[in-house]
Every structure is written in C-alpha cells, then in structure tokens.
Design a protein around this motif. Sequence first.
Motif, short mmCIF file in Angstrom:
data_model
loop_
_atom_site.label_atom_id
_atom_site.label_comp_id
_atom_site.label_asym_id
_atom_site.label_seq_id
_atom_site.Cartn_x
_atom_site.Cartn_y
_atom_site.Cartn_z
N ASN A 183 -38.21 56.27 84.64
CA ASN A 183 -39.37 55.49 84.21
C ASN A 183 -39.31 54.08 84.78
O ASN A 183 -38.30 53.67 85.35
CB ASN A 183 -39.42 55.46 82.68
N ILE A 184 -40.41 53.34 84.61
CA ILE A 184 -40.48 52.00 85.18
C ILE A 184 -40.18 50.94 84.14
O ILE A 184 -40.52 49.78 84.30
CB ILE A 184 -41.84 51.73 85.85
N GLY A 191 -44.79 53.66 81.50
CA GLY A 191 -44.80 54.82 82.38
C GLY A 191 -46.19 55.26 82.80
O GLY A 191 -47.18 54.70 82.37
N GLU A 215 -34.24 53.59 84.18
CA GLU A 215 -34.84 52.89 85.31
C GLU A 215 -34.07 53.24 86.58
O GLU A 215 -32.84 53.40 86.54
CB GLU A 215 -34.79 51.39 85.08
#
Lengths: 342, 342
Positions: A183-184, A191, A215
């Motif tokens: 995920n960011i 996300g 991450e």
Amino acid sequence: MAEYVNVAVDAMGGDNAPAEIVKGAVEAVNADKRVKVFLVGKEPVIREELKAYSYDAEQLEVVHAEEVIETAEPPVMAIRRKKDSSIVKAMYMVKNGECDAFVSAGSTGAVLVGGQVIVGRIRGVERPPLAPLIPTEKGVSLLLDCGANVDARPSMLVQFAKMGSVYMESVMGVKNPRVGIVNIGAEEEKGNALVKETFPLLKNCPEINFIGSVEARDIPAGAADVIVCEAFVGNVILKMYEGVSSALLHQVKQGMMSTLRSKMGALLVKPALKTTLKSFDTSQYGGAPLLGLNGLVVKTHGSSKAVEVKNSILQCIAFKEEKINEKIKEQISLEDKAAENN
Amino acid sequence: MAEYVNVAVDAMGGDNAPAEIVKGAVEAVNADKRVKVFLVGKEPVIREELKAYSYDAEQLEVVHAEEVIETAEPPVMAIRRKKDSSIVKAMYMVKNGECDAFVSAGSTGAVLVGGQVIVGRIRGVERPPLAPLIPTEKGVSLLLDCGANVDARPSMLVQFAKMGSVYMESVMGVKNPRVGIVNIGAEEEKGNALVKETFPLLKNCPEINFIGSVEARDIPAGAADVIVCEAFVGNVILKMYEGVSSALLHQVKQGMMSTLRSKMGALLVKPALKTTLKSFDTSQYGGAPLLGLNGLVVKTHGSSKAVEVKNSILQCIAFKEEKINEKIKEQISLEDKAAENN
C-alpha cells in the motif's frame, strides 16, 4: 523401491540451455536420492551434454521433444501450435500424473499460459499467482503475484494470501507467516480501490496472519513474510530490486575506482563485499512457483545457471512431501463452505 | 526595483522545522537576488531563529500563522478547519497572487489537498500530479504521478506526460525529453487495462517525444526523462528506491565490517564512496512540484535539511522565469481545441 518425486525439466529453455540445465539436473539427482528428473527436449543434444557426467541412470530419463518455444513468441499461440515443444510436452506429463512438477527457465509467458491451459487450476482457484522469493535483510519474503494476471479482483488477492501463507509455512518453515498488502501508506483508509476493497477481506480472514499495509520502502527490510499485490505492482517491485541494486552497485564500483586510495581499499573489501551482496541477489533462490495448479510449475530466471536449476528441482521435493497442493485445496474449499453458509 | 519571485515557505512543516527551514530560506535569499521569501508560521519562533543570520531584510518577510497542521491529521479536515495554519495561509497567498510559489516540508496529504482546493487547478487540468525528480545513472528523471491521485484515467496520464515534458525541457534543460510509460514488458500489447488504453493516446500525441514502454528495471539506468504512471505505481517506484538503496547500503557496510582486511579497506574507500553514493539519494534534488496548479506548489521531503529547502526555493525561479504554467496552459488548451475539432 521408494517412490520418486518426478520432475520434468525443460532442457531447452533459458539463455544457458541446454548445457547449464542438463548440468543442474545431474547435480540435483546426485544431491538427492528422492528425485527423478525427466529432461525434456532434443534428445541428441541432451545425450551429448550428459556424456560429461556420471549419475544414477535410474534417476534421470530423457524425453524427446522436437520443437522449442522461443522467448519472443506470443505465448498463447506457441502453446496451442507447438504440441511437440519441450514446454507443452512436459506440461502434459504433469497433467497426466507422470510427473509431480515441471521446471523451466524458458519463456515466462508460455509457462504461465501452459500452466493454466494444460496443467490446469485447482478447483476454486481463480488465478494461479507467480510467487518469487525476494531477498530481505531478515531473509526472504514471498511476493505474489508477479505473473501476467493484471487487473486482479479482491477475492484473488485473498487467495494469493492464503496460498502464499501455505508455501512460506510448509516449504520455507516460517511459522505463522506475516501477511502484508502493498500500500501507499500504513493507514487502513489509504490506497487505491483494489486495496481498499481487499483490506477488510484480509482482516477478516481467520486462516492467515494479516498484519496490514506494507509500504514498498519497508519490503527490503523484511516487513512481511508474504507480500500480496496485483501483478503489475508485483512486477514493478521485482524489477526495481534488480534495477536499483544494479545501478547502485555500479555506483559503488565507480566510487571505489575513483581515487588511488579507494582503489587500494577496494582490493581489501572486495571478498567480504561479494559474500554479503550475494544474499541480496534475487536470482539465487532458484525458481518462482506458480501456485494453485494441479501439480507444481516452477519458473526459474531466464539467465539461470546450473545451481539455480538444481535448487529449483530440489525445491519440488518439499513441495510434494509437505503436500502443499492438498493444503491449498483445503484452504480454497473452506472458502466454498463459507460461501455456502452465507 | 526589479520584480521578485515571491515564495511562501511553510516555516512549521517537516521534521526539522523551524530551524532548518529558516536556515534554508536565509541561504536561498543570500544566494539569489531575484527571490523574496515569506516565512509563514509562528512569528516569535521564526524571529528567534532569524537572529542567528544576516540577510537583506527586503528579501525576507515573516507572516504570522497561529496554527500548525500535523502530519498525522486527516488532510481534508485539516485544510478545512485550520484556517490560520501555515499551510492554509501560504496557499491563499499563492491563490491571491501575493506569491508565485509555495514550498512545504509538511504533511504531504495537506499540501496535495490544499493545492487542489485552495490554489486550484489550471483550467482543463484533470489532476495535478506530484512530480519528484529521481536519480539515475545518467542524471535525473521526472516521475509522475507520485501523489494521492490513485486510480487514474488514460487522459490524465496523457496530461502528466505533457506537463512533465514542459518541466524537464524548461526547468531541467533537457531538449526533447523522452517520455516512457511504466509497463511490465516492452511490447505494446503488454500491460494492464490502464496502460493498454493510454499507450496509443501517447503514441498519437504530437507534442511529446514518446519512446514507448519502460520496464521498472530500466528506470534507475535512466531509460526515459519523463516517466509516466498512475500514483500507486509511482509511489511504489519511489519507495523501492529508498528501500532497496538503504537495505543494500546496509549490506555493503556490514560486508566492509566483516573482516579485519575489509575494515582496513573500508577506511580507504569511504570518502570516495560517499561522494558517488550521494548522487543516488532521492532527497537531494529538493522538492517535488505539484504540476498543473494556478501557481507553483513544491513539496519537499519531510526530513529536509536547509540545503533541500534552499534548493526548493531556488527551483521556483526557473519555474516562474521559464513561464512553465503558461506553457502548460498552452498544452492543455491545444487539447480543448483538438476536442472541438473532432
């Protein structure tokens, strides 16, 4: 006679075929009495290579295949038309139960397509993910999917998580493997649409040890044992490993060669550096399994040398003995039952 | 009196605020007569920091803002509620035309939201991409989008390509910058749905120099000057740079410390290594512009030191003098005209 783990090996696939493939096959049978290799490809060429080695003939057979699928060929067409190719013939040996597993360093596309079309998926598995082991500071993590299954759905990612957990626990011996989704950001609400939909499904999945978002920055440090993402992102992660490592090592070398002083130092640090950096080479872990098929298909690097071929073949022993596919079937059928109860 | 390039700077944002931010602002005005900085934040604190420096008072003003937006705050809410925060106040100075640009090391989310909501997009721009410069073996490439705009549409990626080309050509001086789209193979038929739809649009875009697909592996080698992708993938690429570099350098250090021989060598190579590796540090290029806004918004690393703050401020001069936004407007209005003609 004990029952062998029968492994079909694509003698014609990869940059170093057939020499390194044949060498790796011989090394594998000489290393372990439990494995029998079927070298599939052009028989005269394979026989010629085999002359150089001694091995137990009981453990190594040659199966002739006239054709070769090239890396540049469109995979679907190649699998359909080249019935007498090493890949297609070996895949049928797995499908027919003659072999437990297939190892190839050849065309990734053809291996992925052949795995689905010929070997076939375990009932209930939506997509078979390609799952390479990637090096981390703590050891290795399993990254899936790195195949050609782009634009995945949330339910597929949940299956990846389950299959990856089975593999890491049973083949790699990691107890209760930590599952993370790429995920960011670490927060649940972050996300893209796919991640946001998948997150609660993973959270509510009792069969896995879900630790939440991971991450990309934390992957090389070993933030999770099983790293789930859709194939486009998985491919980018895998290729960034290669790209950044190679650019950086290039810089390190340049730095060492830049002054007289550093050149002298380089001579002294070189042997130690070589050893530690080897642990960060994505190719050394042998093959990436294509999980969820009726049999095992292992794709090794196109540039594989004998040692990777050997490791890929030996990896098939644990896969069979630990009954990975039975465990995957169990996980997937639990899903069916849960669906029936809803 | 010549007209200044007026830059509002978030004195309260980032891990090293206000000390390093104030220091960077002073260094910027002392380095270039064309720039005037407005340090926005708690005035008494800023004044206290400023005491240590000498600078032309004409070039540096302090603008008081009582509140601070923390990194952990939900950005939309923070922007809406904290009207007297350094970020919101500075953004309004850009919106009102008092300032040409805004530089912040604070909350990325708040900067992205504020940029869109307060400063506002150039007419026709669908989404403002966050576009950091990333180091390569050949120099730097512009990677966009790395912002929070996940799940982008093909038309947005085309705009990213155009805006990125303007930036690389006019600010970085790269003639006819090569534009590549991140893909999982070099062939046109490869990719996910987004890439497959975007590819022909980029190919048929006369304003840019499209060179086709770029695999993640080739990005660190400098395969393209402008690298287009949607934000989730961009974020993964950026974070993999950090993660792989840091893990690898850690390994290199461990390797050097592993034997007596290598320790002696390490002493000799260290100074040379430091210099070359610096060129591979993503943070050294100062800020990432948020392109396509009515003004310039630059987000610098949360861990920015004075030198990055200074570089981010000085970057705003080229942005204004090269009339980047006028050029972007031109590109985007060409699109409108093309649409009208169809």
